[in-house]
Enzyme design. Structure first.
Site, PDB file in Angstrom:
ATOM      1  CG  ASP A 176     -24.304  -6.331   9.061  1.00 35.88           C
ATOM      2  OD1 ASP A 176     -25.297  -6.514   9.790  1.00 35.88           O
ATOM      3  OD2 ASP A 176     -24.184  -5.324   8.314  1.00 35.88           O
ATOM      4  N   GLY A 177     -25.791  -9.095   8.551  1.00 33.13           N
ATOM      5  CA  GLY A 177     -26.670  -9.586   7.490  1.00 33.13           C
ATOM      6  C   GLY A 177     -27.641 -10.673   7.896  1.00 33.13           C
ATOM      7  CG  LEU A 234     -10.290 -19.896  18.362  1.00 28.60           C
ATOM      8  CD1 LEU A 234      -9.395 -19.460  17.208  1.00 28.60           C
ATOM      9  CD2 LEU A 234     -11.734 -20.112  17.867  1.00 28.60           C
ATOM     10  NE  ARG A 245     -20.624  -4.270   8.253  1.00 23.20           N
ATOM     11  CZ  ARG A 245     -21.063  -3.362   9.105  1.00 23.20           C
ATOM     12  NH1 ARG A 245     -20.210  -2.507   9.638  1.00 23.20           N
ATOM     13  NH2 ARG A 245     -22.335  -3.281   9.436  1.00 23.20           N
ATOM     14  CB  SER A 265     -20.847  -0.822  12.752  1.00 21.08           C
ATOM     15  OG  SER A 265     -21.390  -0.688  11.459  1.00 21.08           O
ATOM     16  CG  HIS A 319     -30.829 -12.324  15.025  1.00 20.78           C
ATOM     17  ND1 HIS A 319     -29.823 -11.623  14.401  1.00 20.78           N
ATOM     18  CD2 HIS A 319     -31.852 -11.449  15.179  1.00 20.78           C
ATOM     19  CE1 HIS A 319     -30.231 -10.370  14.201  1.00 20.78           C
ATOM     20  NE2 HIS A 319     -31.453 -10.242  14.658  1.00 20.78           N
ATOM     21  NE  ARG A 362     -30.028  -4.177  15.236  1.00 21.57           N
ATOM     22  CZ  ARG A 362     -29.555  -5.034  14.358  1.00 21.57           C
ATOM     23  NH1 ARG A 362     -30.081  -6.239  14.250  1.00 21.57           N
ATOM     24  NH2 ARG A 362     -28.536  -4.714  13.585  1.00 21.57           N
TER      25      ARG A 362
HETATM   26  C1  IPE Z   1     -22.766  -4.213  13.460  1.00 20.94           C
HETATM   27  O1  IPE Z   1     -23.885  -4.501  12.686  1.00 20.94           O
HETATM   28  C2  IPE Z   1     -22.937  -4.788  14.844  1.00 20.94           C
HETATM   29  C3  IPE Z   1     -22.859  -6.236  14.925  1.00 20.94           C
HETATM   30  C4  IPE Z   1     -22.557  -7.034  13.947  1.00 20.94           C
HETATM   31  C5  IPE Z   1     -23.124  -6.774  16.223  1.00 20.94           C
HETATM   32  P1  IPE Z   1     -25.100  -3.474  12.575  1.00 20.94           P
HETATM   33  O2  IPE Z   1     -26.088  -4.094  11.669  1.00 20.94           O
HETATM   34  O3  IPE Z   1     -25.585  -3.090  13.920  1.00 20.94           O
HETATM   35  O4  IPE Z   1     -24.391  -2.226  11.907  1.00 20.94           O
HETATM   36  P2  IPE Z   1     -25.008  -1.007  11.093  1.00 20.94           P
HETATM   37  O5  IPE Z   1     -26.181  -0.510  11.881  1.00 20.94           O
HETATM   38  O6  IPE Z   1     -25.424  -1.525   9.760  1.00 20.94           O
HETATM   39  O7  IPE Z   1     -23.890  -0.022  10.985  1.00 20.94           O
HETATM   40  C1  IPE Z   2     -26.130  -8.880  12.438  1.00 21.52           C
HETATM   41  O1  IPE Z   2     -27.204  -8.982  11.573  1.00 21.52           O
HETATM   42  C2  IPE Z   2     -26.482  -9.275  13.854  1.00 21.52           C
HETATM   43  C3  IPE Z   2     -26.543  -8.153  14.793  1.00 21.52           C
HETATM   44  C4  IPE Z   2     -26.221  -6.919  14.542  1.00 21.52           C
HETATM   45  C5  IPE Z   2     -26.997  -8.466  16.126  1.00 21.52           C
HETATM   46  P1  IPE Z   2     -28.278  -7.810  11.428  1.00 21.52           P
HETATM   47  O2  IPE Z   2     -29.375  -8.059  12.396  1.00 21.52           O
HETATM   48  O3  IPE Z   2     -27.624  -6.483  11.549  1.00 21.52           O
HETATM   49  O4  IPE Z   2     -28.791  -8.052   9.965  1.00 21.52           O
HETATM   50  P2  IPE Z   2     -29.087  -6.959   8.857  1.00 21.52           P
HETATM   51  O5  IPE Z   2     -27.877  -6.101   8.753  1.00 21.52           O
HETATM   52  O6  IPE Z   2     -30.277  -6.203   9.331  1.00 21.52           O
HETATM   53  O7  IPE Z   2     -29.355  -7.747   7.613  1.00 21.52           O
HETATM   54 MG    MG Z   3     -26.816  -5.204  10.222  1.00 18.55          MG
END
Ligand code: IPE
Ligand code: IPE
Ligand code: MG
Length: 240
Positions: free
Chosen positions: A16-17, A127, A184, A192, A33, A67
């Site tokens: 995430d992030g 792996l 995470r 999630s 991404h 999204r």
């Molecule tokens: C979880 O991240 C899904 C993935 C990493 C693919 P999200 O960014 O979608 O999760 P929420 O919306 O913060 O719970």
């Molecule tokens: C995780 O990063 C990738 C996916 C969920 C596809 P995010 O796109 O959720 O990034 P943030 O959480 O908005 O920073």
């Molecule tokens: Mg996210």
């Protein structure tokens, strides 16, 4: 670098992030991404060198379809390219790749690349790398229940035959051990909809580091934190 002791056999990661990482650099989310995809490639090698046997990453959730259209299509383009180039990398690293999630909603060419990748790498002994795409744990459980109910209806099994092993075997992750460690990135304290059944007894590690910045050192820190945990599985341990 010091060797990590008591390495988790199976690490699952909620990557995430990416968006926040890009925003902090005044860049579009898509840039996050792209960097995130590069991190995946590197972490596979690092994980294996550290002695991790199974790595499972959450790349796209069933909820991520909601999204904006342009972000979804950028993510699909990235996944499409990733699947194509992964075959060479997997052969080089002896990596066995598997995709979990409902693949039927993905474009036909992506489904074909996934099938080719899984087939080409199925006998590799390095792996065991699993990518969750259009994955949602509730959807996975729903599909497993439908599958089992179908077998009951056909008279192949009786409801009393349904045990935990049968349910595990009906999930997308069948045959693989449950994650020992769930990581995470980027700080959120939630699951999630990831591997709800499989993480029943996983150790959880959350770092504030955003996914594009997650590197070998971060993985080592997560594994070290894991190594210090006492896993009780509901028991009282002798030394306690
Ligand atoms: C979880 O991240 C899904 C993935 C990493 C693919 P999200 O960014 O979608 O999760 P929420 O919306 O913060 O719970
Ligand atoms: C995780 O990063 C990738 C996916 C969920 C596809 P995010 O796109 O959720 O990034 P943030 O959480 O908005 O920073
Ligand atoms: Mg996210």
């Amino acid at each position: 670098m010091e060797e990590v002791k008591n390495v988790p056999r199976h690490v699952a990661i909620i990557m995430d992030g990416n968006g926040r990482w890009a925003k902090a650099r005044k860049m579009p989310r898509s840039y996050g991404h792209i960097q995130g995809a590069k991190t995946v490639e590197q972490i596979c090698e690092d994980a294996y060198n550290m002695g991790i046997e199974y790595l499972t990453v959450y790349a796209f959730s069933t909820e991520n379809w909601s999204r904006p259209d342009d972000e979804v299509s950028q993510l699909m383009t990235l996944l499409r390219n990733y699947m194509k180039t992964c075959i060479q990398r997997a052969s080089k690293n002896n990596m066995k790749v598997r995709v979990i999630g409902d693949k039927t909603r993905l474009d036909d060419d992506i489904q074909k690349s996934i099938a080719d990748l899984e087939e080409a790498t199925k006998d590799y002994t390095g792996l065991k790398f699993t990518i969750a795409i259009n994955y949602g744990s509730r959807d996975e459980i729903r599909r497993a229940v439908t599958d089992i109910a179908g077998k009951v209806k056909e008279g192949i099994i009786d409801p009393s035959d349904i045990d935990e092993e049968m349910i595990s075997d009906a999930l997308d992750t069948s045959g693989y051990p449950d994650p020992d460690l769930l990581v995470r990135t980027c700080g959120e304290l939630r699951i999630s909809n990831f591997l709800l059944w499989q993480i029943s007894y996983s150790e959880i590690y959350v770092t504030d580091v955003a996914w594009p910045d997650f590197d070998k050192e971060q993985l080592r820190l997560a594994c070290e934190a894991y190594a210090k945990r006492t896993r009780r599985f509901g028991k009282v341990l002798e030394e306690e």
